[in-house]
Enzyme design. Structure first.
Site, PDB file in Angstrom:
ATOM      1  N   LYS A 219       0.842  -1.208   0.000  1.00  0.00           N
ATOM      2  CA  LYS A 219       0.000   0.000   0.000  1.00  0.00           C
ATOM      3  C   LYS A 219       0.870   1.247   0.000  1.00  0.00           C
ATOM      4  O   LYS A 219       0.543   2.238  -0.665  1.00  0.00           O
ATOM      5  CB  LYS A 219      -0.973  -0.014   1.181  1.00  0.00           C
ATOM      6  CG  LYS A 219      -2.011  -1.117   0.999  1.00  0.00           C
ATOM      7  CD  LYS A 219      -3.211  -1.019   1.895  1.00  0.00           C
ATOM      8  CE  LYS A 219      -4.216  -2.103   1.493  1.00  0.00           C
ATOM      9  NZ  LYS A 219      -5.223  -2.392   2.440  1.00  0.00           N
TER      10      LYS A 219
ATOM     11  N   LYS B 105      -4.402 -11.768  -5.632  1.00  0.00           N
ATOM     12  CA  LYS B 105      -5.500 -12.400  -4.888  1.00  0.00           C
ATOM     13  C   LYS B 105      -6.815 -11.667  -5.183  1.00  0.00           C
ATOM     14  O   LYS B 105      -6.807 -10.476  -5.494  1.00  0.00           O
ATOM     15  CB  LYS B 105      -5.200 -12.434  -3.387  1.00  0.00           C
ATOM     16  CG  LYS B 105      -5.551 -11.201  -2.632  1.00  0.00           C
ATOM     17  CD  LYS B 105      -5.412 -11.400  -1.131  1.00  0.00           C
ATOM     18  CE  LYS B 105      -5.778 -10.090  -0.442  1.00  0.00           C
ATOM     19  NZ  LYS B 105      -6.985 -10.114   0.330  1.00  0.00           N
TER      20      LYS B 105
ATOM     21  N   LYS C 256     -11.437  -7.139  -2.309  1.00  0.00           N
ATOM     22  CA  LYS C 256     -12.552  -6.193  -2.309  1.00  0.00           C
ATOM     23  C   LYS C 256     -12.152  -4.875  -2.938  1.00  0.00           C
ATOM     24  O   LYS C 256     -12.949  -4.201  -3.552  1.00  0.00           O
ATOM     25  CB  LYS C 256     -12.991  -5.889  -0.867  1.00  0.00           C
ATOM     26  CG  LYS C 256     -13.627  -7.013  -0.142  1.00  0.00           C
ATOM     27  CD  LYS C 256     -14.242  -6.469   1.159  1.00  0.00           C
ATOM     28  CE  LYS C 256     -13.861  -7.333   2.341  1.00  0.00           C
ATOM     29  NZ  LYS C 256     -12.718  -6.818   3.085  1.00  0.00           N
TER      30      LYS C 256
HETATM   31  N1  AQP Z   1      -8.551 -13.873  -1.963  1.00  0.00           N
HETATM   32  C1  AQP Z   1      -8.763 -14.423  -0.777  1.00  0.00           C
HETATM   33  N2  AQP Z   1      -8.774 -15.776  -0.640  1.00  0.00           N
HETATM   34  C2  AQP Z   1      -8.992 -16.346   0.573  1.00  0.00           C
HETATM   35  N3  AQP Z   1      -9.207 -15.627   1.711  1.00  0.00           N
HETATM   36  C3  AQP Z   1      -9.216 -14.287   1.619  1.00  0.00           C
HETATM   37  N4  AQP Z   1      -9.402 -13.309   2.514  1.00  0.00           N
HETATM   38  C4  AQP Z   1      -9.284 -12.105   1.901  1.00  0.00           C
HETATM   39  N5  AQP Z   1      -9.033 -12.273   0.595  1.00  0.00           N
HETATM   40  C5  AQP Z   1      -8.985 -13.620   0.386  1.00  0.00           C
HETATM   41  C6  AQP Z   1      -9.702 -13.530   3.924  1.00  0.00           C
HETATM   42  O1  AQP Z   1     -10.992 -12.982   4.186  1.00  0.00           O
HETATM   43  C7  AQP Z   1     -11.033 -12.511   5.547  1.00  0.00           C
HETATM   44  C8  AQP Z   1     -11.623 -11.124   5.596  1.00  0.00           C
HETATM   45  O2  AQP Z   1     -10.781 -10.247   4.857  1.00  0.00           O
HETATM   46  P1  AQP Z   1     -10.676  -8.713   5.251  1.00  0.00           P
HETATM   47  O3  AQP Z   1     -12.012  -8.091   5.195  1.00  0.00           O
HETATM   48  O4  AQP Z   1      -9.931  -8.609   6.528  1.00  0.00           O
HETATM   49  O5  AQP Z   1      -9.826  -8.030   4.160  1.00  0.00           O
HETATM   50  P2  AQP Z   1      -8.507  -8.444   3.408  1.00  0.00           P
HETATM   51  O6  AQP Z   1      -7.837  -9.597   4.053  1.00  0.00           O
HETATM   52  O7  AQP Z   1      -7.666  -7.228   3.236  1.00  0.00           O
HETATM   53  O8  AQP Z   1      -9.166  -8.933   2.048  1.00  0.00           O
HETATM   54  P3  AQP Z   1      -9.641  -8.165   0.767  1.00  0.00           P
HETATM   55  O9  AQP Z   1     -10.851  -8.867   0.276  1.00  0.00           O
HETATM   56  O10 AQP Z   1      -8.514  -8.054  -0.172  1.00  0.00           O
HETATM   57  O11 AQP Z   1     -10.104  -6.738   1.252  1.00  0.00           O
HETATM   58  P4  AQP Z   1      -9.491  -5.287   0.992  1.00  0.00           P
HETATM   59  O12 AQP Z   1      -9.430  -5.154  -0.482  1.00  0.00           O
HETATM   60  O13 AQP Z   1     -10.522  -4.418   1.655  1.00  0.00           O
HETATM   61  O14 AQP Z   1      -8.149  -5.205   1.644  1.00  0.00           O
HETATM   62  C9  AQP Z   1      -9.603 -12.580   6.089  1.00  0.00           C
HETATM   63  O15 AQP Z   1      -9.483 -13.733   6.914  1.00  0.00           O
HETATM   64  C10 AQP Z   1      -8.769 -12.754   4.846  1.00  0.00           C
HETATM   65  O16 AQP Z   1      -7.580 -13.472   5.099  1.00  0.00           O
END
Ligand code: AQP
Length: 330
Positions: free
Chosen positions: A111, A193, A196
């Site tokens: 980031k 990966k 969101k």
């Molecule tokens: N691609 C993924 N595959 C498997 N598990 C995933 N997690 C996130 N992406 C994947 C797991 O989902 C849980 C909740 O995630 P989070 O809301 O804490 O956000 P994050 O880990 O930062 O995931 P994102 O979707 O990429 O969100 P943004 O874009 O907002 O940062 C966690 O247990 C995570 O490991």
């Protein structure tokens, strides 16, 4: 009974990666552990959020926790900002965490590389808030996707350091990272990966996508060269699609490969859309089934139960550090 804690951020739209890597396992583990599932809205504000959207997404995420099978009679579901002990413990833990430890975190480095000088302090210190979230509940196990592994290692280091310097206070938690599904990749770029915050909305199937959107996204999904449909690390796009299929159809890899033997990518994408739609349909109906009053009741009860435990841990931490108030006698 041993405890689990986990959470997701109410940012953007929660996707099948979040579900397969995390929420699915929360629902399965809740019967074996005393379970705390938090909507981590204080993490969400590490990047700018529209206040109205954040408030709406917070409640939407609570509905999706419930729709994913988390039972409020069994588990504690609550909103992070409803329990101020999270922020207070995070400050205390910030004071025993080294800046260099936080600068080493891959997520921060990524980031910071994108945002350069404008990267917020919250992005740097977010793993300390995550440590506070987990340690407040004397958690044994933290079910997360692979991307959170490094943050969890830091949580363990912080807990061990506190216990060493101030006396045994925190349980040191273990990660629970599933063997399959811990890292679902983007449909548009299998090197990244599913996320969101991805600017390309076609990379992720969200839990609230409608039937046409699911079909369109899978149709556009990137594939590898060649024609064979089998699990193969050197062909990450097809392996990713097969992994999603395997988990949603609840099949073994060999069964999946046998099923698709001799078929083409179009058949794989179409059948994958079918199983995904069949999985999402009842989930979306369940999410719509909770009215506002019922949701308030669930979240309020979750807050009360979570706060009782969080307060006890925080009181112990403060006493150990000499953070005493007006009633303390020297
Ligand atoms: N691609 C993924 N595959 C498997 N598990 C995933 N997690 C996130 N992406 C994947 C797991 O989902 C849980 C909740 O995630 P989070 O809301 O804490 O956000 P994050 O880990 O930062 O995931 P994102 O979707 O990429 O969100 P943004 O874009 O907002 O940062 C966690 O247990 C995570 O490991």
């Amino acid at each position: 009974m041993k405890r689990i804690f986990s959470g997701a951020q109410p940012t953007g739209n929660i996707h099948i990666g979040n579900y397969l890597g995390a929420l699915r396992n929360w629902a399965a583990l809740q019967h074996e552990y005393e379970s705390f599932f938090c909507i981590v809205n204080l993490h969400a504000i590490t990047i700018p959020q529209d206040p109205q959207v954040l408030a709406r997404k917070t409640r939407e995420l609570a509905r999706l926790y419930l729709a994913s099978g988390i039972d409020p009679q069994v588990s504690i579901i609550f909103i992070q900002s409803d329990v101020p002990e999270h922020a207070e413990l995070a400050w205390i833990l910030n004071c025993i965490t080294r800046k260099s430890e936080l600068e080493r975190m891959t997520q921060f480095k990524d980031k910071a590389a994108k945002q350069r000088e404008s990267v917020g302090t919250g992005v740097l210190t977010y793993p300390v808030l995550m440590a506070a979230d987990i340690l407040l509940y004397q958690t044994d196990l933290v079910p997360v996707g692979h991307d959170q592994k490094q943050h969890l290692e830091l949580t363990r280091d912080i807990a061990e350091r506190f216990n060493r310097d101030y006396g045994q206070t925190f349980r040191v938690p273990d990660p629970y990272i599933p063997k399959v599904g811990a890292r679902i990749q983007s449909l548009s770029d299998p090197a990244k990966k599913m996320s969101k915050s991805d600017e390309d909305a076609n990379g992720a199937i969200t839990l609230l996508d409608d039937t046409d959107t699911v079909r369109r996204k899978f149709k556009r999904a990137v594939t590898d060269s060649g024609t064979e449909i089998r699990f193969d690390e050197t062909r990450p796009a097809i392996t990713n699609l097969l992994t999603i299929y395997q988990l949603l159809a609840d099949k073994q890899p060999a069964e999946v490969e046998a099923h698709f033997a001799g078929k083409g990518y179009a058949a794989l994408k179409s059948e994958l859309a079918d199983v995904t739609i069949e999985f999402l349909r009842p989930l979306q109906a369940r999410a719509r089934g909770y009215d506002d009053a019922e949701l308030d009741r669930i979240l309020d009860s979750g807050r009360e139960r979570a706060q009782a435990i969080a307060r006890a841990t925080l009181e112990e931490v403060k006493a150990r550090m000499g953070l005493v108030g007006v009633q303390a006698k020297a």
